[in-house]
Design an enzyme around this catalytic site. Structure first.
Site, short mmCIF file in Angstrom:
data_model
loop_
_atom_site.label_atom_id
_atom_site.label_comp_id
_atom_site.label_asym_id
_atom_site.label_seq_id
_atom_site.Cartn_x
_atom_site.Cartn_y
_atom_site.Cartn_z
N ASP A 8 1.29 -13.94 17.52
CA ASP A 8 0.70 -13.34 16.32
C ASP A 8 -0.69 -13.95 16.14
OD1 ASP A 8 3.05 -12.04 15.99
OD2 ASP A 8 3.62 -12.99 14.10
N ASP A 129 9.23 -1.62 10.34
CA ASP A 129 9.45 -2.87 9.61
C ASP A 129 10.14 -2.52 8.31
OD1 ASP A 129 7.94 -3.99 11.67
OD2 ASP A 129 6.08 -3.73 10.57
#
Length: 242
Positions: A8, A129
């Site tokens: 990330d 998500d």
């Protein structure tokens, strides 16, 4: 089952979030290229990268680092975060990204998904998500009223072949994935499903593999030392061609 170690990116560094909260971010490595190389040395066949700055702003912010990673490691990379139009998809695939992940854009612009899938087929993935089974967008800051299964089915109808499912409440917690929601999704569609969020140890990976899921993304558990990537890949691939 393929294990995808996660990077990330925020301001050029590797960070980890807790439950998708940008305020609860922690730098886990200064040099993402070094991290990617280590993943490759430990047997990774695919790497999952998220441009967190991109997820927030709606445009890719860490392209130079991402390009360097691709050139250095020479294994497939999938990328998500801030990809909102076909020009960006063209640019990323031209830069060597193997699979482009659409999240917010897929919910807001079905036409883009149709165009992208028509042009790039399996190189397009949809990141779903979810929070309480509802699809979240804009770097997880907003939760829609759309059920994650309904959305996945809609994407499959368009021609999407790859779906990455994250339960936000589990992400970065090391409390285990939401196996119930994952199984429900995997049984509802024929796409390749990639599990993400909360994976804490090898037992979690074994549980996901038993569902005949295509892949699993592992982040915090590798950085914290809970999962040895090399060992995990060997154990999960033992006696299995998938």
């Amino acid at each position: 089952m393929i294990i995808l170690p996660a990077i990330d990116l925020k301001e050029g560094k590797c960070i980890r979030l807790y439950q998708g909260d940008f305020k609860a971010s922690k730098v886990v490595a200064e040099d993402p290229i070094e991290v990617a190389l280590k993943f490759k040395e430990n047997g990774a066949e695919y790497i999952h990268i998220v441009d967190l700055d991109g997820a927030l702003t709606g445009e890719i912010k860490n392209l130079s680092i991402i390009s360097s990673i691709i050139k250095t490691i020479n294994i497939p990379v999938e990328l998500g975060g801030g990809i909102r139009n076909l020009n960006t998809i063209d640019m990323l695939i031209g830069a060597g990204i193997e699979r482009v992940i659409l999240g917010t854009a897929a919910l807001n612009n079905r036409g883009l998904v149709e165009e992208a899938v028509k042009k790039y087929d399996e190189k397009i993935a949809i990141g779903i998500d979810a929070k309480n089974e509802k699809v979240a967008i804009n770097g997880w800051l907003n939760v829609s009223s759309i059920n994650y299964i309904d959305f996945a089915k809609e994407m499959e109808k368009i021609g999407v072949r790859n779906i990455i499912f994250t339960d936000i409440s589990k992400d970065g917690t090391l409390k285990g994935p939401n196996l119930k929601q994952l199984e429900k999704l995997n049984e509802s569609i024929n796409c390749n499903v990639i599990a993400s969020g909360g994976i804490k140890d090898i037992e979690d990976l074994k549980g996901i593999k038993e569902m005949d899921v295509y892949g699993a993304i592992v982040g915090k558990a590798i950085y914290s030392g809970n999962i040895n990537l090399n060992e995990a890949i060997k154990i999960i691939n033992k006696g299995s061609s998938k």
